[in-house]
Each structure stands twice: as structure tokens, then as C-alpha cells.
Design a protein around this motif. Sequence first.
Motif, PDB file in Angstrom:
ATOM      1  N   PRO A  92      10.073  -5.067   7.008  1.00  0.00           N
ATOM      2  CA  PRO A  92       9.316  -3.916   6.507  1.00  0.00           C
ATOM      3  C   PRO A  92       7.817  -4.149   6.348  1.00  0.00           C
ATOM      4  CG  PRO A  92      10.458  -4.994   4.715  1.00  0.00           C
ATOM      5  CD  PRO A  92      10.905  -5.680   5.967  1.00  0.00           C
ATOM      6  N   PHE A  93       7.399  -5.396   6.133  1.00  0.00           N
ATOM      7  CA  PHE A  93       5.990  -5.674   5.917  1.00  0.00           C
ATOM      8  C   PHE A  93       5.471  -6.634   6.983  1.00  0.00           C
ATOM      9  CE2 PHE A  93       7.754  -5.057   1.566  1.00  0.00           C
ATOM     10  CZ  PHE A  93       7.128  -3.845   1.303  1.00  0.00           C
ATOM     11  N   GLY A  94       4.242  -6.402   7.419  1.00  0.00           N
ATOM     12  CA  GLY A  94       3.644  -7.280   8.411  1.00  0.00           C
ATOM     13  C   GLY A  94       2.233  -6.847   8.745  1.00  0.00           C
ATOM     14  N   ALA A  95       1.475  -7.754   9.321  1.00  0.00           N
ATOM     15  CA  ALA A  95       0.112  -7.443   9.733  1.00  0.00           C
ATOM     16  C   ALA A  95      -0.320  -8.448  10.787  1.00  0.00           C
ATOM     17  CB  ALA A  95      -0.848  -7.483   8.550  1.00  0.00           C
ATOM     18  N   THR A 225       5.211  -8.169  -3.583  1.00  0.00           N
ATOM     19  CA  THR A 225       5.230  -7.002  -2.708  1.00  0.00           C
ATOM     20  C   THR A 225       5.472  -5.763  -3.569  1.00  0.00           C
ATOM     21  OG1 THR A 225       7.594  -7.322  -2.282  1.00  0.00           O
ATOM     22  CG2 THR A 225       6.050  -8.293  -0.722  1.00  0.00           C
ATOM     23  N   PRO A 226       4.975  -4.600  -3.168  1.00  0.00           N
ATOM     24  CA  PRO A 226       4.947  -3.450  -4.079  1.00  0.00           C
ATOM     25  C   PRO A 226       6.286  -2.776  -4.293  1.00  0.00           C
ATOM     26  CG  PRO A 226       4.093  -2.840  -1.941  1.00  0.00           C
ATOM     27  CD  PRO A 226       4.302  -4.327  -1.888  1.00  0.00           C
ATOM     28  N   ALA A 227       6.448  -2.194  -5.487  1.00  0.00           N
ATOM     29  CA  ALA A 227       7.587  -1.338  -5.777  1.00  0.00           C
ATOM     30  C   ALA A 227       7.411   0.007  -5.069  1.00  0.00           C
ATOM     31  CB  ALA A 227       7.722  -1.129  -7.282  1.00  0.00           C
ATOM     32  N   SER A 246      11.571  13.420   3.942  1.00  0.00           N
ATOM     33  CA  SER A 246      11.489  12.389   2.915  1.00  0.00           C
ATOM     34  C   SER A 246      10.101  12.370   2.301  1.00  0.00           C
ATOM     35  CB  SER A 246      11.806  11.003   3.496  1.00  0.00           C
ATOM     36  OG  SER A 246      10.814  10.609   4.433  1.00  0.00           O
ATOM     37  N   ILE A 247      10.033  11.854   1.084  1.00  0.00           N
ATOM     38  CA  ILE A 247       8.769  11.586   0.396  1.00  0.00           C
ATOM     39  C   ILE A 247       8.854  10.151  -0.107  1.00  0.00           C
ATOM     40  CG2 ILE A 247       7.197  12.226  -1.468  1.00  0.00           C
ATOM     41  CD1 ILE A 247       8.492  14.995  -1.476  1.00  0.00           C
ATOM     42  N   ARG A 248       7.886   9.348   0.232  1.00  0.00           N
ATOM     43  CA  ARG A 248       7.905   7.930  -0.143  1.00  0.00           C
ATOM     44  C   ARG A 248       6.592   7.547  -0.808  1.00  0.00           C
ATOM     45  NH1 ARG A 248      10.162   3.030   0.436  1.00  0.00           N
ATOM     46  NH2 ARG A 248       8.872   1.252   1.068  1.00  0.00           N
ATOM     47  N   TRP A 249       6.689   6.967  -2.015  1.00  0.00           N
ATOM     48  CA  TRP A 249       5.519   6.493  -2.760  1.00  0.00           C
ATOM     49  C   TRP A 249       5.593   4.977  -2.895  1.00  0.00           C
ATOM     50  CZ3 TRP A 249       5.236   3.856  -7.479  1.00  0.00           C
ATOM     51  CH2 TRP A 249       3.953   3.736  -8.013  1.00  0.00           C
ATOM     52  N   VAL A 250       4.474   4.299  -2.596  1.00  0.00           N
ATOM     53  CA  VAL A 250       4.429   2.840  -2.664  1.00  0.00           C
ATOM     54  C   VAL A 250       3.271   2.420  -3.555  1.00  0.00           C
ATOM     55  CG1 VAL A 250       4.324   0.687  -1.355  1.00  0.00           C
ATOM     56  CG2 VAL A 250       5.346   2.729  -0.313  1.00  0.00           C
ATOM     57  N   ASP A 251       3.537   1.501  -4.469  1.00  0.00           N
ATOM     58  CA  ASP A 251       2.581   1.061  -5.487  1.00  0.00           C
ATOM     59  C   ASP A 251       1.660  -0.047  -4.950  1.00  0.00           C
ATOM     60  OD1 ASP A 251       1.324   0.855  -7.918  1.00  0.00           O
ATOM     61  OD2 ASP A 251       2.930  -0.302  -8.880  1.00  0.00           O
ATOM     62  N   TRP A 252       0.885   0.286  -3.922  1.00  0.00           N
ATOM     63  CA  TRP A 252       0.034  -0.727  -3.288  1.00  0.00           C
ATOM     64  C   TRP A 252      -1.088  -1.221  -4.192  1.00  0.00           C
ATOM     65  CZ3 TRP A 252       1.505  -3.450   0.585  1.00  0.00           C
ATOM     66  CH2 TRP A 252       2.364  -2.920   1.546  1.00  0.00           C
ATOM     67  N   SER A 253      -1.509  -0.432  -5.178  1.00  0.00           N
ATOM     68  CA  SER A 253      -2.612  -0.865  -6.039  1.00  0.00           C
ATOM     69  C   SER A 253      -2.243  -2.099  -6.854  1.00  0.00           C
ATOM     70  CB  SER A 253      -3.040   0.274  -6.970  1.00  0.00           C
ATOM     71  OG  SER A 253      -1.966   0.688  -7.795  1.00  0.00           O
ATOM     72  N   GLU A 254      -0.923  -2.374  -7.012  1.00  0.00           N
ATOM     73  CA  GLU A 254      -0.481  -3.567  -7.740  1.00  0.00           C
ATOM     74  C   GLU A 254      -0.260  -4.768  -6.821  1.00  0.00           C
ATOM     75  OE1 GLU A 254      -0.257  -3.901 -11.081  1.00  0.00           O
ATOM     76  OE2 GLU A 254      -1.243  -1.936 -11.053  1.00  0.00           O
ATOM     77  N   PHE A 255      -0.529  -4.589  -5.539  1.00  0.00           N
ATOM     78  CA  PHE A 255      -0.373  -5.673  -4.567  1.00  0.00           C
ATOM     79  C   PHE A 255      -1.660  -6.503  -4.552  1.00  0.00           C
ATOM     80  CE2 PHE A 255      -0.698  -6.995   0.026  1.00  0.00           C
ATOM     81  CZ  PHE A 255       0.322  -7.935  -0.001  1.00  0.00           C
ATOM     82  N   LYS A 256      -1.616  -7.650  -5.206  1.00  0.00           N
ATOM     83  CA  LYS A 256      -2.787  -8.509  -5.325  1.00  0.00           C
ATOM     84  C   LYS A 256      -2.518  -9.849  -4.648  1.00  0.00           C
ATOM     85  CE  LYS A 256      -4.783  -5.468  -8.020  1.00  0.00           C
ATOM     86  NZ  LYS A 256      -5.911  -4.634  -7.523  1.00  0.00           N
ATOM     87  N   VAL A 257      -3.513 -10.316  -3.886  1.00  0.00           N
ATOM     88  CA  VAL A 257      -3.440 -11.633  -3.253  1.00  0.00           C
ATOM     89  C   VAL A 257      -4.699 -12.386  -3.647  1.00  0.00           C
ATOM     90  CG1 VAL A 257      -3.137 -12.902  -1.102  1.00  0.00           C
ATOM     91  CG2 VAL A 257      -2.174 -10.595  -1.331  1.00  0.00           C
TER      92      VAL A 257
END
Length: 372
Positions: A92-95, A225-227, A246-257
Motif C-alpha cells: 500500500p505504501f511506496g515512493a 504509518t498513518p491511520a 468510497s470515501i477514504r481519509w488518511v491522517d498524513w499530518s501525523e506521519f513524521k520522519v
Amino acid sequence: MKFAFTGAAALLMGTTSVMAGGIERAPQSLNVLFEEGNYAELSFGAVDPTIEGTDVLGAATGDVAQGYGFVGLAYKHQFNANLSAALIIEQPFGADIRYAPFDGTNGSPVLGGTRAIVDSTTYTALMRYKWENNFSVHGGIRGSRASADVTLDGLAYGGPPPTGISGYGVSFDDSWGVGYVAGIAWEKPEIAARVSLTYNSDIEHDFDTTYSLVPGVTANTTVSTPASWTLEGQTGVAADTLVFGSIRWVDWSEFKVMPPGVGPLPSVDLVGLEDTTTFNLGVGRKFTENWSGSASFTYEKAGDDLVSPLAPTNGRKGITLAGIYTQDNLKITTGVNYTKLGDAQPQTADTARASMTDSEAWGVGVRVGYSF
């Protein structure tokens, strides 16, 4: 009344995975849980994004986004009329963002050499219990294996230490983390109706971290990884016709590196992302006993124009077309997706360093499912 898509709305959402908010590549859908009987599927495909622009000095960045492939596996087992379980393996995650190094003529002197490579695989084990009133609950655990390499380079980072962090590079070794999944659903099979709500918890990873500018030094970096929340639905609207979304919300603001500071290097916040809400709406139609098709539209609102150089897009609009061939217990889905990625301005220190425009991505995928 029978519908070609019963139990399989949003059939192609994971088949033609394309760049989404943050570093998300697939929506982590649990639709396999709602397939009838015992069911197994294999999905695979490829995505070709194009993200390019011009830095503040007028130099072309070149195409900074690399193409990628993906594969997914899922198995669902029906124990009895009420209880079922599933195992899902996906990425699900990658870059893979790479600004070509500046060689004095080609590349961007502002961001050249900056790159981010992220790989992850998740393994989700689920149980579902369905009551006679058409309500059901589902939940389970999700294990994630991830690794990454990040380099910050170019004039945007203020020169080498100690005056700046240009040339700063970190490697995050393979790390495992565990989270959970929980949700509820309601169905009305007579009209192929279903609504489900699913929560995916964040997953915390503790990475052994090495630094390119301080050889031999190892530190520990904690990253979660975000909730996310995902609301999915479908319903029949006419004979052999289904609407889904569908509606999908992702908490990216809490994703800190933020690797800890070592030696002359400070602690650096490598990414800064905004929360995303993604909407998907589509229609499926059965044409013959063997052939069906679907079309869906995806929308993700743009946020702040200033974005991380490691995620240099802002919002998206996409369309997916799919064809489904069914023969006895076999179902083969093929599809293509085109996504228009929003314009963005990669920044450091809240200052735009480049402008990325006319970005896009093409994705193709195949999903083979077998019921037994």
C-alpha cells in the motif's frame, strides 16, 4: 435480481494502483471479505507516472517519478454461514522520487540529487462475523515490513553541514510493525446493497538508521504509518447495473520522519504532508453472461501548493475503466487508469524551490479471482 458485481464493488480500485495522497499506492480495501464462499485472487500491474517541472533558477528538473510494478495476493475462507476469514498481502505504501543530479549543464542545481525510495509490504489477517439481520463486524491484525533511503541535495538545502544539510542522506533498514483493523458492514443481497466502514490503525516502525555523512554511526528512528478511515458502498439501481463508491481519509499530518541528530547533523524533518480525503464513484454493468464492465472516477482535493520535494504533487483526478470476464468459478478483471496529478511547488523552509506542472500517471492491472 442478479448483479454482475455483487460482493465486488470498486473491483478495480486496487488493480490499477496509482499515486495517491502522501506515499499511498493502494487503498487497502477489504472487499475480498465479501466474496461468496471460498475465494482466492492474484493481482498485478504497473504504473508509469510523469512528474516534472522547473526550479526557481529556470532549470528543468526532468521526470522525477519512477515507474513501478506491484503484486497482491488474497485468500478468503468461509467457515460457515456466519463466520469467515481472509489473508491479504499487498504493497500500500511506496515512493521512488529521484531528482537527477546537477552536472553543471543538466538537472536542477536547486534540488538535483534529492531522492526518496520507500518500499513496504503488509500482511493482513481478518475475521468477519455476520448476523442474521444483515449486519456484520470484521477485524484483525496487520503486519507491515518497510524500508527506505532518503537523500536531500541541492542549493535548496543551504550547502553542506554545518551551514546547511545539502548531501544529507539516511538509510532505514528493514523494520516490522504491527497494527489492527476494525469495521462494521450492512448488506441487503436482494438489491446487491452493502455499506462498510473500516478503521486502519497506525503502524509504528523502529528503524535502524545510518547516515551517509557520518559513516559508522547508527541511530534509531521511530516512524508511524498513518491511520485511516474508509467508507465503501454499493447498490443495484437497475437490472444488471450497480453503483459503487468510497470515501477514504488518511491522517498524513501525523506521519513524521525525523532521524535524531548525530555529530554535526541536526534532527531533520524529512517530510511534511497534509491529511487527504479521497472520493471514488463508479458504475458497473453486466452486458452478457460472461462479460461485464465498470467505469469509476476518483477525486482528491488539492491542499497547500507548497509540498515536500519527496511528494511533489497536490491532489488528483482520475478515471478507471475495467472489463470483467467470468467463466464458471473464474473471474478475470483487466483495467486501465489515467490520473491527472495536481500542480505543486516543492519547498524547503516554507519557500518554493520549483514548480511541477502537468503531472500525470497511467496504470494498468490484471486481477484473477477463483471461487471454490
